[in-house]
Scaffold this active site. Sequence first.
Site, PDB file in Angstrom:
ATOM      1  N   ILE A  15      36.404  44.201  38.752  1.00 16.92           N
ATOM      2  CA  ILE A  15      37.234  45.122  38.155  1.00 16.92           C
ATOM      3  C   ILE A  15      38.290  44.428  37.123  1.00 16.92           C
ATOM      4  O   ILE A  15      38.248  45.235  35.980  1.00 16.92           O
ATOM      5  CB  ILE A  15      38.029  45.650  39.268  1.00 16.92           C
ATOM      6  CG1 ILE A  15      37.130  46.303  40.390  1.00 16.92           C
ATOM      7  CG2 ILE A  15      39.086  46.506  38.908  1.00 16.92           C
ATOM      8  CD1 ILE A  15      38.005  46.801  41.504  1.00 16.92           C
ATOM      9  N   LEU A  31      39.560  47.054  33.690  1.00 19.64           N
ATOM     10  CA  LEU A  31      40.912  46.584  34.536  1.00 19.64           C
ATOM     11  C   LEU A  31      40.975  47.446  35.660  1.00 19.64           C
ATOM     12  O   LEU A  31      40.415  48.666  35.619  1.00 19.64           O
ATOM     13  CB  LEU A  31      42.244  47.021  33.575  1.00 19.64           C
ATOM     14  CG  LEU A  31      42.177  46.189  32.416  1.00 19.64           C
ATOM     15  CD1 LEU A  31      43.396  46.674  31.199  1.00 19.64           C
ATOM     16  CD2 LEU A  31      42.368  44.657  32.484  1.00 19.64           C
ATOM     17  N   ASP A  32      41.807  47.138  36.777  1.00 21.41           N
ATOM     18  CA  ASP A  32      41.930  48.112  37.919  1.00 21.41           C
ATOM     19  C   ASP A  32      42.373  49.137  37.431  1.00 21.41           C
ATOM     20  O   ASP A  32      43.119  49.341  36.403  1.00 21.41           O
ATOM     21  CB  ASP A  32      42.882  47.330  38.845  1.00 21.41           C
ATOM     22  CG  ASP A  32      42.247  46.128  39.658  1.00 21.41           C
ATOM     23  OD1 ASP A  32      41.117  46.187  39.750  1.00 21.41           O
ATOM     24  OD2 ASP A  32      43.102  45.219  40.224  1.00 21.41           O
ATOM     25  N   LYS A  33      42.153  50.338  38.160  1.00 16.09           N
ATOM     26  CA  LYS A  33      42.745  51.712  37.694  1.00 16.09           C
ATOM     27  C   LYS A  33      44.207  51.534  37.545  1.00 16.09           C
ATOM     28  O   LYS A  33      44.640  52.199  36.512  1.00 16.09           O
ATOM     29  CB  LYS A  33      42.494  52.805  38.734  1.00 16.09           C
ATOM     30  CG  LYS A  33      42.796  53.907  38.549  1.00 16.09           C
ATOM     31  CD  LYS A  33      42.689  55.038  39.822  1.00 16.09           C
ATOM     32  CE  LYS A  33      42.829  56.482  39.417  1.00 16.09           C
ATOM     33  NZ  LYS A  33      42.623  57.380  40.435  1.00 16.09           N
TER      34      LYS A  33
END
Length: 355
Positions: free
Chosen positions: A12, A170-172
Amino acid sequence: MIQPPDPSETLIDDEIDDLGAPEAAAGGDVVRIELGADLAGQRLDKALATAAPDLSRARLQALIAAGQVSLVVEGRAPRAMTDGKAKAPAGVYEVLIPPPVAAEPEPENIPLSVLYEDAYLIVIDKPPGMAAHPAPGCETGTLVNALLFHCGDSLSGIGGVARPGIVHRLDKETSGVMVAAKTDAAHQGLSALFAKHDIDRMYVALTRGAPHPAVGTIVTQLGRSPGDRKKMAVLKSGGREAITHYRVEKTFGSSGKAQNAPLAARVACRLETGRTHQIRVHMASKGSPCLGDPVYGAGAPAAPVKAALTEIGFSRQALHAAVLGFVHPITGETLRFETPLPPDMAALEAALEAL
């Protein structure tokens, strides 16, 4: 007892996507479930759901009806079990989990904050709440959907039909700078840079308390948590090396204790490696998780910090990818992009400064 296959890494943070082996994608996964004497005689679907809580009863009913569940009898060919209402014999069952079918994402007219674009790549400032690409439960509203509308058919196809152009993620709920490839040559070049960690990546985290010492380097092995496969953890053995260089830039408030410990801090984190959830796990390992982190933020912040979070309505991890720098894989130009904190993190920082 369920014995699932080892899942592939869910990458992620700034990690190169591992799309998995074609053979696995084509054939799905086989899960072995052992039914003991205590479950024998119950309805097959109910017994299997009890023994394998990761699979819902409804899911198992559908798999049984599709002929994907077999009883393994030593010395004989596996016997397909097609009646979920039938009484379950004790023994070992094999359940074939078909691979997910990746739906082709549709272009969506979603505004993008474009920092740079040429014929080879595009750099954007991703807002919090936007996933990088479609995934189960998040099929629309992603960066890929937006890029397909913005770039048309020019995105690199290396990422596959569901992830065109996506080199890293990237993470959400993590905001900040991301780059996507518009040609296969740019995709390969960017992937090589990420693989060699030849990328300048700096994140800003607002943390509970402050890591000690104020400047340092965290070096650990990072991998799946043995207790929760959805989480990452610092491991004593196994996993992959993860290195984060950090510096406390500001501290906020004081606990009033003898050591005058701050209530919160602004921390700059530079990635030497890019593992899944690396910064979030590393900050938590120092006792200073990102504020608002729903996964790694165990323990409540001090009352004034909690009040600030509540007043603003801040409910994501306070993490922003502020800097991304690299050498253009085609032109050789040195590029560097820096973005300020998004409005929600800026508001949180302002509230912390008032403590």
